[in-house]
Design a protein around this motif. Sequence first.
Motif, PDB file in Angstrom:
ATOM      1  N   ILE A  13      19.754  38.201   8.377  1.00  0.00           N
ATOM      2  CA  ILE A  13      21.168  37.680   8.439  1.00  0.00           C
ATOM      3  C   ILE A  13      21.876  37.650   7.073  1.00  0.00           C
ATOM      4  CG2 ILE A  13      22.544  35.904   9.373  1.00  0.00           C
ATOM      5  CD1 ILE A  13      20.238  35.250  11.346  1.00  0.00           C
ATOM      6  N   LEU A  14      21.117  36.986   6.277  1.00  0.00           N
ATOM      7  CA  LEU A  14      21.933  37.267   4.851  1.00  0.00           C
ATOM      8  C   LEU A  14      22.093  38.502   4.040  1.00  0.00           C
ATOM      9  CD1 LEU A  14      22.731  35.647   2.186  1.00  0.00           C
ATOM     10  CD2 LEU A  14      20.528  35.726   1.474  1.00  0.00           C
ATOM     11  N   ALA A  15      21.342  39.558   4.337  1.00  0.00           N
ATOM     12  CA  ALA A  15      21.290  40.749   3.908  1.00  0.00           C
ATOM     13  C   ALA A  15      22.521  41.477   4.861  1.00  0.00           C
ATOM     14  CB  ALA A  15      20.221  41.574   3.977  1.00  0.00           C
ATOM     15  N   LEU A  16      22.659  41.463   5.967  1.00  0.00           N
ATOM     16  CA  LEU A  16      23.578  41.908   6.821  1.00  0.00           C
ATOM     17  C   LEU A  16      24.938  41.284   6.502  1.00  0.00           C
ATOM     18  CD1 LEU A  16      21.771  42.061  10.422  1.00  0.00           C
ATOM     19  CD2 LEU A  16      22.622  44.022   8.680  1.00  0.00           C
ATOM     20  N   ASP A  17      24.949  40.061   6.301  1.00  0.00           N
ATOM     21  CA  ASP A  17      26.277  39.201   5.659  1.00  0.00           C
ATOM     22  C   ASP A  17      26.843  39.748   4.355  1.00  0.00           C
ATOM     23  OD1 ASP A  17      26.579  37.771   8.106  1.00  0.00           O
ATOM     24  OD2 ASP A  17      25.678  35.934   7.067  1.00  0.00           O
ATOM     25  N   ILE A  18      25.837  40.075   3.533  1.00  0.00           N
ATOM     26  CA  ILE A  18      26.389  40.639   2.418  1.00  0.00           C
ATOM     27  C   ILE A  18      26.896  42.130   2.414  1.00  0.00           C
ATOM     28  CG2 ILE A  18      25.531  41.428   0.185  1.00  0.00           C
ATOM     29  CD1 ILE A  18      23.737  38.965   0.183  1.00  0.00           C
ATOM     30  N   ASN A  23      31.578  45.553   2.825  1.00  0.00           N
ATOM     31  CA  ASN A  23      32.423  46.551   3.655  1.00  0.00           C
ATOM     32  C   ASN A  23      33.897  45.938   3.747  1.00  0.00           C
ATOM     33  OD1 ASN A  23      31.478  49.144   5.264  1.00  0.00           O
ATOM     34  ND2 ASN A  23      29.588  47.593   5.434  1.00  0.00           N
ATOM     35  N   VAL A  24      34.045  44.820   3.837  1.00  0.00           N
ATOM     36  CA  VAL A  24      35.382  44.196   4.082  1.00  0.00           C
ATOM     37  C   VAL A  24      35.943  44.357   2.638  1.00  0.00           C
ATOM     38  CG1 VAL A  24      36.721  41.969   4.288  1.00  0.00           C
ATOM     39  CG2 VAL A  24      34.865  42.586   5.765  1.00  0.00           C
ATOM     40  N   ILE A  25      35.510  44.219   1.728  1.00  0.00           N
ATOM     41  CA  ILE A  25      36.007  44.271   0.218  1.00  0.00           C
ATOM     42  C   ILE A  25      36.308  45.546   0.030  1.00  0.00           C
ATOM     43  CG2 ILE A  25      35.553  44.058  -2.368  1.00  0.00           C
ATOM     44  CD1 ILE A  25      33.786  41.483  -1.676  1.00  0.00           C
ATOM     45  N   LYS A  26      35.591  46.720   0.462  1.00  0.00           N
ATOM     46  CA  LYS A  26      35.732  48.003   0.233  1.00  0.00           C
ATOM     47  C   LYS A  26      36.988  48.654   1.184  1.00  0.00           C
ATOM     48  CE  LYS A  26      33.185  48.500  -2.991  1.00  0.00           C
ATOM     49  NZ  LYS A  26      33.774  49.229  -4.533  1.00  0.00           N
ATOM     50  N   ALA A  29      41.958  46.946   4.201  1.00  0.00           N
ATOM     51  CA  ALA A  29      42.984  45.771   4.681  1.00  0.00           C
ATOM     52  C   ALA A  29      43.903  45.273   3.618  1.00  0.00           C
ATOM     53  CB  ALA A  29      42.027  44.785   5.550  1.00  0.00           C
ATOM     54  N   GLU A  30      44.673  44.394   4.066  1.00  0.00           N
ATOM     55  CA  GLU A  30      45.331  43.580   3.217  1.00  0.00           C
ATOM     56  C   GLU A  30      44.535  42.380   2.582  1.00  0.00           C
ATOM     57  OE1 GLU A  30      48.980  42.077   4.915  1.00  0.00           O
ATOM     58  OE2 GLU A  30      49.655  44.115   5.422  1.00  0.00           O
ATOM     59  N   ILE A  31      44.935  41.979   1.300  1.00  0.00           N
ATOM     60  CA  ILE A  31      44.236  41.003   0.656  1.00  0.00           C
ATOM     61  C   ILE A  31      43.791  39.690   1.562  1.00  0.00           C
ATOM     62  CG2 ILE A  31      44.227  39.383  -1.427  1.00  0.00           C
ATOM     63  CD1 ILE A  31      43.606  42.169  -2.054  1.00  0.00           C
ATOM     64  N   GLY A  32      45.086  39.266   2.274  1.00  0.00           N
ATOM     65  CA  GLY A  32      45.255  38.231   2.976  1.00  0.00           C
ATOM     66  C   GLY A  32      44.155  38.143   4.062  1.00  0.00           C
ATOM     67  N   MET A  33      43.948  39.285   4.740  1.00  0.00           N
ATOM     68  CA  MET A  33      42.891  39.654   5.940  1.00  0.00           C
ATOM     69  C   MET A  33      41.575  39.820   5.370  1.00  0.00           C
ATOM     70  SD  MET A  33      44.555  39.462   8.590  1.00  0.00           S
ATOM     71  CE  MET A  33      43.121  40.280   9.655  1.00  0.00           C
ATOM     72  N   LYS A  34      41.398  40.251   4.172  1.00  0.00           N
ATOM     73  CA  LYS A  34      40.308  40.594   3.602  1.00  0.00           C
ATOM     74  C   LYS A  34      39.647  39.111   3.384  1.00  0.00           C
ATOM     75  CE  LYS A  34      40.569  44.701   1.032  1.00  0.00           C
ATOM     76  NZ  LYS A  34      40.343  45.416  -0.077  1.00  0.00           N
ATOM     77  N   VAL A  35      40.334  38.248   2.798  1.00  0.00           N
ATOM     78  CA  VAL A  35      39.925  36.744   2.543  1.00  0.00           C
ATOM     79  C   VAL A  35      39.517  36.071   3.872  1.00  0.00           C
ATOM     80  CG1 VAL A  35      40.897  34.608   1.671  1.00  0.00           C
ATOM     81  CG2 VAL A  35      41.319  36.648   0.429  1.00  0.00           C
ATOM     82  N   LEU A  36      40.170  36.312   4.797  1.00  0.00           N
ATOM     83  CA  LEU A  36      40.228  35.606   6.224  1.00  0.00           C
ATOM     84  C   LEU A  36      38.723  36.181   6.802  1.00  0.00           C
ATOM     85  CD1 LEU A  36      43.685  35.483   7.685  1.00  0.00           C
ATOM     86  CD2 LEU A  36      42.208  33.748   7.073  1.00  0.00           C
ATOM     87  N   TRP A  37      38.523  37.382   6.743  1.00  0.00           N
ATOM     88  CA  TRP A  37      37.346  38.217   7.070  1.00  0.00           C
ATOM     89  C   TRP A  37      36.126  37.585   6.345  1.00  0.00           C
ATOM     90  CZ3 TRP A  37      36.336  39.706  11.621  1.00  0.00           C
ATOM     91  CH2 TRP A  37      37.101  40.442  12.406  1.00  0.00           C
ATOM     92  N   ILE A  38      36.086  37.521   5.203  1.00  0.00           N
ATOM     93  CA  ILE A  38      35.125  37.054   4.209  1.00  0.00           C
ATOM     94  C   ILE A  38      34.642  35.283   4.732  1.00  0.00           C
ATOM     95  CG2 ILE A  38      34.191  36.376   1.882  1.00  0.00           C
ATOM     96  CD1 ILE A  38      35.711  39.127   1.108  1.00  0.00           C
ATOM     97  N   LEU A  39      36.057  34.781   4.738  1.00  0.00           N
ATOM     98  CA  LEU A  39      35.649  33.278   5.342  1.00  0.00           C
ATOM     99  C   LEU A  39      34.883  33.325   6.653  1.00  0.00           C
ATOM    100  CD1 LEU A  39      38.962  31.572   3.842  1.00  0.00           C
ATOM    101  CD2 LEU A  39      36.591  31.309   2.998  1.00  0.00           C
ATOM    102  N   PRO A  57      37.577  45.183   9.600  1.00  0.00           N
ATOM    103  CA  PRO A  57      37.831  46.153   8.967  1.00  0.00           C
ATOM    104  C   PRO A  57      36.381  46.931   8.229  1.00  0.00           C
ATOM    105  CG  PRO A  57      38.418  44.365   7.516  1.00  0.00           C
ATOM    106  CD  PRO A  57      37.739  43.951   9.052  1.00  0.00           C
ATOM    107  N   ARG A  58      36.482  48.212   8.106  1.00  0.00           N
ATOM    108  CA  ARG A  58      35.391  49.089   7.403  1.00  0.00           C
ATOM    109  C   ARG A  58      35.833  49.700   6.188  1.00  0.00           C
ATOM    110  NH1 ARG A  58      34.276  46.901  11.785  1.00  0.00           N
ATOM    111  NH2 ARG A  58      32.517  47.671  13.081  1.00  0.00           N
ATOM    112  N   GLY A  59      34.872  49.751   5.410  1.00  0.00           N
ATOM    113  CA  GLY A  59      34.918  50.425   3.919  1.00  0.00           C
ATOM    114  C   GLY A  59      33.987  51.584   4.056  1.00  0.00           C
ATOM    115  N   ASP A  60      33.865  52.320   2.608  1.00  0.00           N
ATOM    116  CA  ASP A  60      33.108  53.293   2.344  1.00  0.00           C
ATOM    117  C   ASP A  60      31.904  52.640   1.708  1.00  0.00           C
ATOM    118  OD1 ASP A  60      34.620  55.211   3.776  1.00  0.00           O
ATOM    119  OD2 ASP A  60      35.796  55.600   1.864  1.00  0.00           O
TER     120      ASP A  60
END
Length: 63
Positions: A13-18, A23-26, A29-39, A57-60
């Motif tokens: 679970i930890l590995a999947l969360d990381i 993916n969210v960081i990359k 999405a807007e910065i605010g949305m990234k922060v909300l997803w990470i939280l 959101p998905r990244g590369d």
Amino acid sequence: MGSILNSLAGLIILALDIWAILNVIKSNAEIGMKVLWILLIVLLPVIGLIIWAIAGPRGDVRI
């Protein structure tokens, strides 16, 4: 035996969360949305991961 399985599940679970956070960081999405997803992913590791997998959101990021 049970504690070993619990530890393994926790590590998975930890590995999947990381991976999801990377993916969210990359993502584009807007910065605010990234922060909300990470939280969401950090505060609710299993549920947040499931919600992110469905609607996040998905990244590369390639492993």
